[in-house]
Design a protein around this motif. Structure first.
Motif, PDB file in Angstrom:
ATOM      1  N   MET A  28     -15.015  99.207 -47.629  1.00  0.00           N
ATOM      2  CA  MET A  28     -14.494 100.699 -47.820  1.00  0.00           C
ATOM      3  C   MET A  28     -12.913 100.364 -47.486  1.00  0.00           C
ATOM      4  O   MET A  28     -12.603  99.999 -46.586  1.00  0.00           O
ATOM      5  N   ILE A  29     -12.341 101.366 -48.460  1.00  0.00           N
ATOM      6  CA  ILE A  29     -10.850 101.437 -48.161  1.00  0.00           C
ATOM      7  C   ILE A  29     -10.648 102.907 -47.504  1.00  0.00           C
ATOM      8  O   ILE A  29     -10.912 104.021 -47.889  1.00  0.00           O
ATOM      9  N   ALA A  30     -10.056 102.797 -46.443  1.00  0.00           N
ATOM     10  CA  ALA A  30      -9.821 103.989 -45.628  1.00  0.00           C
ATOM     11  C   ALA A  30      -8.314 104.731 -45.951  1.00  0.00           C
ATOM     12  O   ALA A  30      -7.436 103.969 -45.874  1.00  0.00           O
ATOM     13  N   ALA A  31      -8.547 105.799 -46.400  1.00  0.00           N
ATOM     14  CA  ALA A  31      -7.178 106.779 -46.745  1.00  0.00           C
ATOM     15  C   ALA A  31      -6.544 107.588 -45.353  1.00  0.00           C
ATOM     16  O   ALA A  31      -7.202 108.314 -44.770  1.00  0.00           O
ATOM     17  N   ILE A  32      -5.454 106.755 -44.771  1.00  0.00           N
ATOM     18  CA  ILE A  32      -4.991 107.298 -43.581  1.00  0.00           C
ATOM     19  C   ILE A  32      -3.542 108.173 -43.693  1.00  0.00           C
ATOM     20  O   ILE A  32      -2.844 107.727 -44.621  1.00  0.00           O
TER      21      ILE A  32
ATOM     22  N   GLU B 106     -17.455 113.180 -32.998  1.00  0.00           N
ATOM     23  CA  GLU B 106     -18.001 113.379 -34.180  1.00  0.00           C
ATOM     24  C   GLU B 106     -17.050 112.269 -35.061  1.00  0.00           C
ATOM     25  O   GLU B 106     -17.676 111.933 -36.224  1.00  0.00           O
ATOM     26  N   ALA B 107     -15.779 112.072 -34.876  1.00  0.00           N
ATOM     27  CA  ALA B 107     -15.218 111.116 -35.651  1.00  0.00           C
ATOM     28  C   ALA B 107     -15.812 109.636 -35.592  1.00  0.00           C
ATOM     29  O   ALA B 107     -15.902 108.996 -36.716  1.00  0.00           O
ATOM     30  N   TYR B 108     -16.334 109.518 -34.428  1.00  0.00           N
ATOM     31  CA  TYR B 108     -16.788 108.043 -34.368  1.00  0.00           C
ATOM     32  C   TYR B 108     -18.200 107.797 -34.863  1.00  0.00           C
ATOM     33  O   TYR B 108     -18.551 106.690 -35.442  1.00  0.00           O
ATOM     34  N   VAL B 109     -18.813 109.058 -34.918  1.00  0.00           N
ATOM     35  CA  VAL B 109     -20.277 108.762 -35.449  1.00  0.00           C
ATOM     36  C   VAL B 109     -20.495 109.242 -37.046  1.00  0.00           C
ATOM     37  O   VAL B 109     -21.523 109.149 -37.531  1.00  0.00           O
TER      38      VAL B 109
ATOM     39  N   PRO C  68     -12.405 101.585 -39.409  1.00  0.00           N
ATOM     40  CA  PRO C  68     -11.755 101.074 -38.025  1.00  0.00           C
ATOM     41  C   PRO C  68     -10.814 101.595 -37.347  1.00  0.00           C
ATOM     42  O   PRO C  68     -10.293 101.754 -36.172  1.00  0.00           O
ATOM     43  N   PHE C  69      -9.682 102.371 -38.449  1.00  0.00           N
ATOM     44  CA  PHE C  69      -8.728 102.944 -37.914  1.00  0.00           C
ATOM     45  C   PHE C  69      -9.084 104.002 -36.960  1.00  0.00           C
ATOM     46  O   PHE C  69      -8.501 104.444 -36.091  1.00  0.00           O
ATOM     47  N   SER C  70      -9.723 104.896 -37.477  1.00  0.00           N
ATOM     48  CA  SER C  70     -10.236 106.367 -36.891  1.00  0.00           C
ATOM     49  C   SER C  70     -11.203 105.832 -35.467  1.00  0.00           C
ATOM     50  O   SER C  70     -11.004 106.506 -34.301  1.00  0.00           O
ATOM     51  N   ASP C  71     -11.897 104.849 -35.711  1.00  0.00           N
ATOM     52  CA  ASP C  71     -12.671 104.436 -34.487  1.00  0.00           C
ATOM     53  C   ASP C  71     -11.633 104.353 -33.288  1.00  0.00           C
ATOM     54  O   ASP C  71     -12.057 104.614 -32.239  1.00  0.00           O
TER      55      ASP C  71
ATOM     56  N   ILE D 206      -6.186 112.911 -34.330  1.00  0.00           N
ATOM     57  CA  ILE D 206      -5.687 111.747 -35.418  1.00  0.00           C
ATOM     58  C   ILE D 206      -6.879 111.179 -35.835  1.00  0.00           C
ATOM     59  O   ILE D 206      -7.367 111.007 -37.188  1.00  0.00           O
ATOM     60  N   ALA D 207      -7.985 110.946 -34.926  1.00  0.00           N
ATOM     61  CA  ALA D 207      -9.382 110.204 -35.239  1.00  0.00           C
ATOM     62  C   ALA D 207     -10.130 111.170 -36.476  1.00  0.00           C
ATOM     63  O   ALA D 207     -10.505 110.454 -37.378  1.00  0.00           O
ATOM     64  N   PHE D 208     -10.358 112.460 -36.263  1.00  0.00           N
ATOM     65  CA  PHE D 208     -11.049 113.193 -37.220  1.00  0.00           C
ATOM     66  C   PHE D 208     -10.352 113.542 -38.537  1.00  0.00           C
ATOM     67  O   PHE D 208     -11.058 113.814 -39.484  1.00  0.00           O
ATOM     68  N   SER D 209      -9.058 113.759 -38.436  1.00  0.00           N
ATOM     69  CA  SER D 209      -8.348 113.767 -39.544  1.00  0.00           C
ATOM     70  C   SER D 209      -8.431 112.805 -40.498  1.00  0.00           C
ATOM     71  O   SER D 209      -8.276 112.999 -41.743  1.00  0.00           O
ATOM     72  N   ASN D 210      -8.705 111.585 -39.946  1.00  0.00           N
ATOM     73  CA  ASN D 210      -8.856 110.414 -40.661  1.00  0.00           C
ATOM     74  C   ASN D 210     -10.194 109.710 -40.964  1.00  0.00           C
ATOM     75  O   ASN D 210     -10.635 108.609 -41.429  1.00  0.00           O
ATOM     76  N   SER D 211     -11.095 110.412 -40.184  1.00  0.00           N
ATOM     77  CA  SER D 211     -12.627 110.303 -40.593  1.00  0.00           C
ATOM     78  C   SER D 211     -13.202 111.701 -40.850  1.00  0.00           C
ATOM     79  O   SER D 211     -13.142 112.186 -42.173  1.00  0.00           O
TER      80      SER D 211
END
Length: 383
Positions: free
Chosen positions: A1-5, A196-199, A205-208, A247-252
């Motif tokens: 998966m490609i994450a859009a950061i 919530e961002a983590y689950v 991996p970036f948001s994690d 930053i985590a939930f904005s990118n998750s």
């Protein structure tokens, strides 16, 4: 998966960072900001202090907690009447969210409801600099804004690059005067963002990394900041944790807690962080069986379980901690908050529908239907 950061172009983080606001504006080539804030920031002199740092700047302070579309429209009129090249959101999540919403409407026109999820906005917007004064929403670093439709009372999630501030100035010293209730509510809001961002089904991996870092900081320092607002080390850790969580939930993404929280805020005017806190233990218990390992890692990051202990033990420890945290922070349930039970029960079908329509529950490890959400609302009422 490609994450859009996506991140703000500039971040200034640390005690005294407010003093760098003028240099940040200069670095961005901006010189005519409008400060969007609230009456409290004016009353305590912080808006005037920022004006002094900037050598003078106009202030709009007619914002409201949990911003609605009427308040956004008032701010938009003020922006359109002046010659501003940027907006500074100064305060908690409400002034910053208002600034982000106005930044889009001032350039694109229309109404806020035109931009609600699932729409994604990447069109033109005024540059926004976010300066948070609470350790909670992370709005200074997110591509989201939340505005209640004044006509329908729907709390709308609006998403896209257009809502992302170009800069964030994160100065923990601005939180030293915040009272315990606000400290608790905003702190649990930040913790909810991180969990919530983590689950989330959209985690990456970036948001994690940011989510786990935020959980470590918040779990170790929220009670300290609540008990002693002048604990500078705790305040600094909470401020950093809140921005990391943003930053985590904005990118998750956020998930079911936030989906269910927004209707409570819209219909009963419960502060957003408090409604999250009301929901977090019950929703976590509902969701955990679908992502046991992920929730167990949350517990380990929060210091509740060791690497050698099994996931089931860790999840049980997490649930115990979330309940204990609410008790220690004196979080009331909906009934104790004073919500009318007849109105609560009458609105359950609509609240469940609005929660699902926001899109956030679809990111949850266990995706509920409307009936399951109503069951959870009833459980939270009885807790």
């Amino acid at each position: 998966m490609i994450a859009a950061i996506a991140l703000p172009r500039i971040l200034r983080i640390g005690g005294g960072a407010l003093g760098e606001t003028a240099s940040v504006l200069e670095q961005l080539g901006l010189s005519r900001p409008l400060i969007i804030t609230d009456p409290t920031m004016v009353a305590i002199g912080l808006a005037e202090r920022l004006q002094g740092l900037l050598g003078g700047a106009a202030v709009f302070s007619d914002t409201v907690p949990e911003p609605d579309s009427d308040a956004v429209d008032r701010a938009r009129r003020a922006v359109l009447e002046g010659d501003y090249d940027s907006l500074i959101g100064l305060g908690g999540g409400s002034p910053i969210d208002t600034a982000k919403a106005v930044a889009v409407l001032a350039r694109q026109g229309g109404r806020m409801r035109d931009h609600k999820a699932p729409a994604q906005n990447s069109g033109p917007a005024l540059p926004v600099i976010g300066i948070p004064t609470t350790a909670g929403t992370g709005s200074e670093a997110t591509r989201f804004t939340v505005v209640t439709d004044s006509e329908t009372q729907e709390k709308m999630l609006c998403i896209g690059q257009s809502f992302l501030p170009v800069a964030a100035i994160v100065d923990y010293e601005l939180t030293l005067s915040k009272p315990p209730r606000l400290t608790a509510d905003t702190g649990v809001d930040a913790l909810t963002h991180a969990i919530e961002a983590y689950v989330s089904r959209r985690a990456n991996p970036f948001s994690d990394g940011f989510a786990l870092g935020a959980m470590r900081a918040i779990a170790a320092h929220l009670r300290r900041a609540y008990r002693d607002g002048q604990d500078r080390a705790a305040r600094e850790a909470m401020m950093l944790g809140a921005t990391q969580a943003g930053i985590a939930f904005s990118n998750s993404s956020v998930a079911l807690v936030h989906g269910m929280s927004r209707p409570i805020g819209a219909h009963f005017h419960v502060p957003h962080g408090l409604s999250n806190a009301m929901l977090l233990p019950a929703v976590t218990a509902y969701s955990a069986p679908a992502a046991e390992r992920r929730y167990a890692e949350c517990a380990r990051a929060m210091g509740l379980a060791q690497d050698g202990q099994d996931d089931r033990f860790a999840v049980a420890a997490l649930l115990d901690e979330l309940r204990a945290l609410n008790s220690d922070l004196a979080v009331p349930g909906p009934r104790a908050w004073g919500i009318d039970p007849a109105r609560w029960n009458t609105l359950l079908p609509l609240m469940a529908q609005q929660a699902i329509a926001s899109g956030s529950p679809a990111n949850n490890p266990r995706v509920p239907d409307a009936e399951a959400i109503q069951v959870l609302y009833r459980e939270v009422w009885g807790s």
